[in-house]
Design a protein around this motif. Structure first.
Motif, PDB file in Angstrom:
ATOM      1  N   LEU A   1     -23.474 -23.003  -5.695  1.00 28.83           N
ATOM      2  CA  LEU A   1     -24.197 -22.255  -4.876  1.00 28.83           C
ATOM      3  C   LEU A   1     -25.412 -23.021  -4.419  1.00 28.83           C
ATOM      4  CD1 LEU A   1     -23.590 -18.653  -6.672  1.00 28.83           C
ATOM      5  CD2 LEU A   1     -22.307 -19.759  -4.510  1.00 28.83           C
ATOM      6  N   ARG A   2     -26.162 -23.803  -5.111  1.00 24.18           N
ATOM      7  CA  ARG A   2     -27.409 -24.703  -4.747  1.00 24.18           C
ATOM      8  C   ARG A   2     -26.959 -25.238  -3.552  1.00 24.18           C
ATOM      9  NH1 ARG A   2     -31.592 -26.350  -8.084  1.00 24.18           N
ATOM     10  NH2 ARG A   2     -31.088 -28.636  -7.633  1.00 24.18           N
ATOM     11  N   ARG A   3     -25.703 -25.962  -3.601  1.00 23.21           N
ATOM     12  CA  ARG A   3     -25.118 -26.934  -2.612  1.00 23.21           C
ATOM     13  C   ARG A   3     -24.964 -25.811  -1.162  1.00 23.21           C
ATOM     14  NH1 ARG A   3     -20.326 -30.654  -4.132  1.00 23.21           N
ATOM     15  NH2 ARG A   3     -19.867 -28.713  -5.235  1.00 23.21           N
ATOM     16  N   HIS A   4     -24.385 -24.902  -1.504  1.00 23.98           N
ATOM     17  CA  HIS A   4     -24.071 -23.842  -0.525  1.00 23.98           C
ATOM     18  C   HIS A   4     -25.389 -23.667   0.179  1.00 23.98           C
ATOM     19  CE1 HIS A   4     -21.682 -20.452   1.442  1.00 23.98           C
ATOM     20  NE2 HIS A   4     -22.905 -19.645   1.138  1.00 23.98           N
ATOM     21  N   TRP A   5     -26.275 -23.276  -0.430  1.00 24.85           N
ATOM     22  CA  TRP A   5     -27.785 -22.850   0.248  1.00 24.85           C
ATOM     23  C   TRP A   5     -28.236 -24.103   0.787  1.00 24.85           C
ATOM     24  CZ3 TRP A   5     -29.664 -19.259   2.472  1.00 24.85           C
ATOM     25  CH2 TRP A   5     -29.445 -17.882   2.113  1.00 24.85           C
ATOM     26  N   ARG A   6     -28.267 -25.338   0.273  1.00 22.08           N
ATOM     27  CA  ARG A   6     -28.598 -26.430   1.127  1.00 22.08           C
ATOM     28  C   ARG A   6     -28.157 -26.646   2.453  1.00 22.08           C
ATOM     29  NH1 ARG A   6     -29.005 -31.887   2.412  1.00 22.08           N
ATOM     30  NH2 ARG A   6     -31.026 -33.125   1.881  1.00 22.08           N
ATOM     31  N   TYR A   7     -26.671 -26.390   2.339  1.00 19.61           N
ATOM     32  CA  TYR A   7     -25.886 -26.453   3.660  1.00 19.61           C
ATOM     33  C   TYR A   7     -26.172 -25.531   4.635  1.00 19.61           C
ATOM     34  CZ  TYR A   7     -21.846 -27.945   6.408  1.00 19.61           C
ATOM     35  OH  TYR A   7     -21.202 -28.534   7.487  1.00 19.61           O
ATOM     36  N   LEU A   8     -26.656 -24.026   4.200  1.00 21.51           N
ATOM     37  CA  LEU A   8     -26.873 -23.073   5.192  1.00 21.51           C
ATOM     38  C   LEU A   8     -28.298 -23.496   5.842  1.00 21.51           C
ATOM     39  CD1 LEU A   8     -25.828 -19.816   3.182  1.00 21.51           C
ATOM     40  CD2 LEU A   8     -24.682 -21.259   4.833  1.00 21.51           C
ATOM     41  N   VAL A   9     -29.198 -23.934   4.824  1.00 24.37           N
ATOM     42  CA  VAL A   9     -30.521 -24.222   5.386  1.00 24.37           C
ATOM     43  C   VAL A   9     -30.469 -25.280   6.386  1.00 24.37           C
ATOM     44  CG1 VAL A   9     -32.661 -25.347   4.866  1.00 24.37           C
ATOM     45  CG2 VAL A   9     -31.608 -23.600   3.050  1.00 24.37           C
ATOM     46  N   ALA A  10     -29.464 -26.313   6.166  1.00 21.79           N
ATOM     47  CA  ALA A  10     -29.160 -27.401   7.093  1.00 21.79           C
ATOM     48  C   ALA A  10     -28.741 -27.046   8.381  1.00 21.79           C
ATOM     49  CB  ALA A  10     -28.662 -28.586   6.397  1.00 21.79           C
TER      50      ALA A  10
ATOM     51  N   TRP B   1     -29.762 -17.194 -10.804  1.00 22.82           N
ATOM     52  CA  TRP B   1     -30.396 -16.742  -9.315  1.00 22.82           C
ATOM     53  C   TRP B   1     -31.536 -17.221  -9.362  1.00 22.82           C
ATOM     54  CZ3 TRP B   1     -27.660 -16.986  -5.498  1.00 22.82           C
ATOM     55  CH2 TRP B   1     -26.449 -16.356  -5.374  1.00 22.82           C
ATOM     56  N   ILE B   2     -32.527 -16.831 -10.212  1.00 22.73           N
ATOM     57  CA  ILE B   2     -34.011 -17.480 -10.162  1.00 22.73           C
ATOM     58  C   ILE B   2     -34.062 -18.962  -9.700  1.00 22.73           C
ATOM     59  CG2 ILE B   2     -36.012 -18.052 -11.343  1.00 22.73           C
ATOM     60  CD1 ILE B   2     -35.583 -15.238 -12.906  1.00 22.73           C
ATOM     61  N   GLU B   3     -33.155 -19.687 -10.481  1.00 23.37           N
ATOM     62  CA  GLU B   3     -32.970 -21.185  -9.983  1.00 23.37           C
ATOM     63  C   GLU B   3     -32.626 -21.362  -8.578  1.00 23.37           C
ATOM     64  OE1 GLU B   3     -31.477 -24.012 -12.972  1.00 23.37           O
ATOM     65  OE2 GLU B   3     -31.541 -22.389 -14.536  1.00 23.37           O
ATOM     66  N   VAL B   4     -31.497 -20.752  -8.162  1.00 24.42           N
ATOM     67  CA  VAL B   4     -30.942 -20.973  -6.819  1.00 24.42           C
ATOM     68  C   VAL B   4     -31.873 -20.607  -5.675  1.00 24.42           C
ATOM     69  CG1 VAL B   4     -28.967 -20.315  -5.314  1.00 24.42           C
ATOM     70  CG2 VAL B   4     -28.600 -20.827  -7.595  1.00 24.42           C
ATOM     71  N   THR B   5     -32.647 -19.300  -5.981  1.00 28.52           N
ATOM     72  CA  THR B   5     -33.450 -18.851  -5.115  1.00 28.52           C
ATOM     73  C   THR B   5     -34.874 -19.724  -4.968  1.00 28.52           C
ATOM     74  OG1 THR B   5     -32.747 -16.773  -5.337  1.00 28.52           O
ATOM     75  CG2 THR B   5     -34.870 -16.911  -4.023  1.00 28.52           C
ATOM     76  N   GLN B   6     -35.062 -20.362  -6.041  1.00 28.80           N
ATOM     77  CA  GLN B   6     -36.254 -21.145  -6.042  1.00 28.80           C
ATOM     78  C   GLN B   6     -36.011 -22.525  -5.411  1.00 28.80           C
ATOM     79  OE1 GLN B   6     -39.711 -21.175  -7.458  1.00 28.80           O
ATOM     80  NE2 GLN B   6     -39.504 -22.833  -5.825  1.00 28.80           N
TER      81      GLN B   6
ATOM     82  N   ARG C   1     -38.144 -13.320  -9.636  1.00 25.81           N
ATOM     83  CA  ARG C   1     -39.624 -13.245  -9.964  1.00 25.81           C
ATOM     84  C   ARG C   1     -40.353 -12.759  -8.654  1.00 25.81           C
ATOM     85  NH1 ARG C   1     -39.227 -18.917 -11.513  1.00 25.81           N
ATOM     86  NH2 ARG C   1     -40.540 -19.226  -9.653  1.00 25.81           N
ATOM     87  N   ASP C   2     -41.582 -12.092  -8.610  1.00 25.73           N
ATOM     88  CA  ASP C   2     -42.073 -11.936  -7.279  1.00 25.73           C
ATOM     89  C   ASP C   2     -42.491 -12.828  -6.446  1.00 25.73           C
ATOM     90  OD1 ASP C   2     -43.639  -9.315  -6.191  1.00 25.73           O
ATOM     91  OD2 ASP C   2     -45.298 -10.519  -6.418  1.00 25.73           O
ATOM     92  N   ASP C   3     -42.705 -14.085  -6.886  1.00 27.08           N
ATOM     93  CA  ASP C   3     -43.377 -15.017  -6.077  1.00 27.08           C
ATOM     94  C   ASP C   3     -42.032 -15.404  -5.201  1.00 27.08           C
ATOM     95  OD1 ASP C   3     -42.500 -16.054  -8.829  1.00 27.08           O
ATOM     96  OD2 ASP C   3     -42.726 -18.156  -7.876  1.00 27.08           O
ATOM     97  N   LEU C   4     -40.807 -15.041  -5.581  1.00 22.94           N
ATOM     98  CA  LEU C   4     -39.583 -15.903  -4.860  1.00 22.94           C
ATOM     99  C   LEU C   4     -39.269 -14.887  -3.707  1.00 22.94           C
ATOM    100  CD1 LEU C   4     -37.394 -16.946  -7.946  1.00 22.94           C
ATOM    101  CD2 LEU C   4     -38.888 -18.322  -6.372  1.00 22.94           C
ATOM    102  N   VAL C   5     -39.750 -13.659  -3.452  1.00 20.95           N
ATOM    103  CA  VAL C   5     -39.204 -12.614  -2.606  1.00 20.95           C
ATOM    104  C   VAL C   5     -40.496 -12.161  -1.654  1.00 20.95           C
ATOM    105  CG1 VAL C   5     -38.376 -10.311  -2.291  1.00 20.95           C
ATOM    106  CG2 VAL C   5     -37.574 -11.723  -4.326  1.00 20.95           C
ATOM    107  N   ASP C   6     -40.219 -12.641  -0.538  1.00 13.95           N
ATOM    108  CA  ASP C   6     -41.165 -12.206   0.622  1.00 13.95           C
ATOM    109  C   ASP C   6     -41.081 -10.751   1.121  1.00 13.95           C
ATOM    110  OD1 ASP C   6     -42.425 -14.885   1.075  1.00 13.95           O
ATOM    111  OD2 ASP C   6     -40.424 -15.302   1.809  1.00 13.95           O
ATOM    112  N   ILE C   7     -39.802 -10.378   1.017  1.00 14.39           N
ATOM    113  CA  ILE C   7     -39.625  -8.949   1.607  1.00 14.39           C
ATOM    114  C   ILE C   7     -38.636  -8.325   0.592  1.00 14.39           C
ATOM    115  CG2 ILE C   7     -38.115  -7.703   3.362  1.00 14.39           C
ATOM    116  CD1 ILE C   7     -38.245 -10.034   5.092  1.00 14.39           C
ATOM    117  N   GLU C   8     -39.362  -7.012   0.301  1.00 16.74           N
ATOM    118  CA  GLU C   8     -38.752  -6.200  -0.860  1.00 16.74           C
ATOM    119  C   GLU C   8     -37.556  -5.395  -0.541  1.00 16.74           C
ATOM    120  OE1 GLU C   8     -38.435  -3.831  -4.705  1.00 16.74           O
ATOM    121  OE2 GLU C   8     -38.393  -5.895  -3.737  1.00 16.74           O
ATOM    122  N   MET C   9     -36.318  -5.507  -0.640  1.00 20.25           N
ATOM    123  CA  MET C   9     -35.196  -5.068   0.054  1.00 20.25           C
ATOM    124  C   MET C   9     -34.832  -3.998  -1.098  1.00 20.25           C
ATOM    125  SD  MET C   9     -31.642  -6.637   1.866  1.00 20.25           S
ATOM    126  CE  MET C   9     -32.620  -7.067   3.313  1.00 20.25           C
ATOM    127  N   LEU C  10     -34.365  -2.920  -0.527  1.00 18.52           N
ATOM    128  CA  LEU C  10     -33.848  -1.676  -1.541  1.00 18.52           C
ATOM    129  C   LEU C  10     -32.364  -1.264  -0.933  1.00 18.52           C
ATOM    130  CD1 LEU C  10     -36.888   0.698  -1.311  1.00 18.52           C
ATOM    131  CD2 LEU C  10     -36.130  -1.276  -2.946  1.00 18.52           C
TER     132      LEU C  10
END
Length: 535
Positions: free
Chosen positions: A227-236, A277-282, A308-317
């Motif tokens: 999932l880390r590699r998945h996210w790197r690919y999505l970002v790219a 998920w904290i690791e992947v989101t970081q 962690r609060d610092d990993l989220v810019d938008i609080e989604m419910l």
């Protein structure tokens, strides 16, 4: 290479070496320097065969230079290449290009474009919008045009690893198949080539993609490193577009058929999954050179319960699918989130899909929209059963892994349910005013909502401009607390069709109150607008 402000430029680099497994054997990035000297280290993506690509966008006009960096410095095709991209002024009217991508506003309570223009989040839920049940190009364009016409601005869409199905379920294919090889060994670029066309089309229509990396239980199937590699690919692939990232859907969710012997096992699972998920989101935040806003879609409470609060810019419910039975939880979650996270925008990202289980029709959609916005939310996401899973007449989605079906309404029928237009009308009404300055002021109305009566009035104020109240109870008048001596003019608005019923100038009594007529113009929920400084 030329491009306009905030528009994507794509550069290609052929490898001069033959790798047995290019996706896993090498990584490439491109360091861009903008005219003001700022550098961005932009990840490139493997495009298949010997081809690598990078995408770049900037709001700065002028010459941007670049140099390529590869983990294999002996590959002269991928390492040490230099060049430039010339960015010119954007001359169109697409707000995502004209005003730039999204960011959290200076106040922290809302969202805005890069140039400071406020952005109204009105989302639609297309979880499975990249699969073939929503055909490309005609059907995809048809649904996007419908949402633009109704005033939507965001599309929540999953990057191929979908909810409500297991990995490599044929219902999740696009015209090129699956996003990953079935042993999770590597990305399949052809899948993302097809997905690219859809993401680009959304942006070209002025719809900001909120891209969900995967559903939470893929942590079980694919694992943290994949999932880390998945996210790197999505970002790219997509970070150069004006996107919002959603780290995962229902982030702590376990596979539907997962069995726990006891509560301790369940708790341990959640703790480990949260840590992963904290690791992947970081990692997502670290690898994105544009720092696009990040959120996470919860299974129940908000994203602060997962990350962690610092990993989220938008609080989604996500506040429930019980229709009227979910009202109390919706109000409580939004008001608590606004109070506890005063510098983060709050968005209800999933609530009571229209038509789910034959319930939650347009009255519920109006209720959830207006309650959310007047309780301090920065935006609202609508959803319709049939659209999120992209059912068709010939290919209904069918049952979930647990055997139950959420319904089989074809997406073309679901797209015309009344609720989508009615939440659009709500956003249209708010946009007539500086809506980003809305402040909850429920005590404005004597008959306000309470924990004993969630069907009382909800009110908010735009200081110096107007008071706006939503009256879900169709009976009787309400008493409004107003400043004596002020000049006010009031009207009712029917939130179902936008019809207006002028009440004329407001005369404030000596005790600082004014009452609406005891009998309303129709037996209906209504919006009450009281404009200040009215002639």
């Amino acid at each position: 290479m030329f491009t306009m402000q905030n528009c994507v430029a794509e550069l290609s680099f052929p490898s001069r070496k033959c790798y047995a497994d290019p996706f896993n054997d090498v990584e490439m990035s491109v360091v861009f320097q903008s005219p003001d000297g700022t550098e961005r280290n932009v990840p490139a993506f493997w495009a298949g065969g010997t081809q690598w690509k990078v995408r770049y966008a900037s709001s700065q006009v002028g010459r941007h230079t670049y140099r390529t960096v590869c983990t294999d410095p002996t590959d002269a095709g991928l390492h040490g290449q230099t060049g430039d991209v010339e960015v010119t002024e954007y001359d169109g009217d697409n707000p995502l290009y004209r005003h730039g991508p999204l960011q959290v506003s200076e106040s922290g309570r809302g969202l805005e474009h890069r140039d400071g223009t406020p952005f109204f989040w009105l989302g639609d839920t297309w979880w499975m919008g990249l699969c073939t049940r929503l055909g490309w190009p005609d059907e995809f364009a048809q649904l996007a045009a419908d949402r633009v016409e109704k005033g939507f601005t965001v599309i929540q869409i999953v990057a191929g690893l979908y909810p409500d199905m297991g990995p490599f379920d044929d219902r999740g294919c696009n015209e090129a198949g699956f996003p990953w090889e079935e042993d999770w060994s590597r990305i399949r670029p052809a899948y993302f080539d097809a997905a690219d066309r859809r993401i680009a089309h959304l942006v070209d229509q002025g719809l900001a993609p909120c891209i969900v990396g995967c559903w939470g239980y893929y942590m079980e199937f694919a694992g943290k490193e994949t999932l880390r590699r998945h996210w790197r690919y999505l970002v790219a692939r997509w970070a150069a577009y004006p996107v919002v990232w959603c780290a995962a859907g229902e982030m702590l969710m376990f596979w539907y058929l997962h069995h726990f012997d006891n509560d301790k096992q369940r708790e341990q699972f959640h703790e480990q999954t949260r840590d992963h998920w904290i690791e992947v989101t970081q990692y997502l935040r670290d690898v994105d050179p544009w720092l696009r806003p990040v959120t996470a879609h919860p299974g129940g409470r908000g994203s602060r319960e997962m990350l962690r609060d610092d990993l989220v810019d938008i609080e989604m419910l996500q506040t429930g699918h019980g229709g009227h039975a979910s009202l109390a939880n919706t109000v409580n979650q939004i008001t608590e989130s606004v109070a506890q996270m005063p510098t983060k925008p709050v968005v209800n990202g999933e609530v009571s899909y229209e038509g789910i289980g034959g319930t939650c029709w347009q009255d519920v959609q109006r209720l959830m929209f207006w309650v959310g916005m007047l309780c301090g939310a920065a935006g609202h996401t609508y959803g319709a059963n049939g659209i999120w899973q992209m059912s068709t007449t010939t290919h209904p989605y069918g049952p979930s892994p647990h055997g139950m079906s959420w319904g089989s309404t074809p997406w073309k029928d679901a797209a015309q349910l009344a609720g989508s237009r009615q939440v659009g009308l709500g956003a249209q009404l708010l946009r007539r005013y500086p809506w980003w300055k809305l402040e909850p002021t429920h005590d404005l109305i004597k008959e306000r909502w309470t924990a004993d009566n969630y069907y009382g009035a909800y009110a908010a104020t735009i200081p110096g401009v107007c008071h706006i109240a939503y009256l879900p109870n169709p009976w009787g008048g309400v008493t409004v607390n107003l400043k004596p001596g002020g000049r006010y003019r009031a009207r009712f608005v029917n939130p179902a069709n936008g019809d207006e019923y002028p009440l004329g100038p407001v005369t404030v009594s000596a005790d600082g109150t004014w009452s609406t007529p005891a009998f309303r113009p129709l037996y209906h929920d209504l919006v009450l607008v009281i404009e200040m400084n009215a002639a």
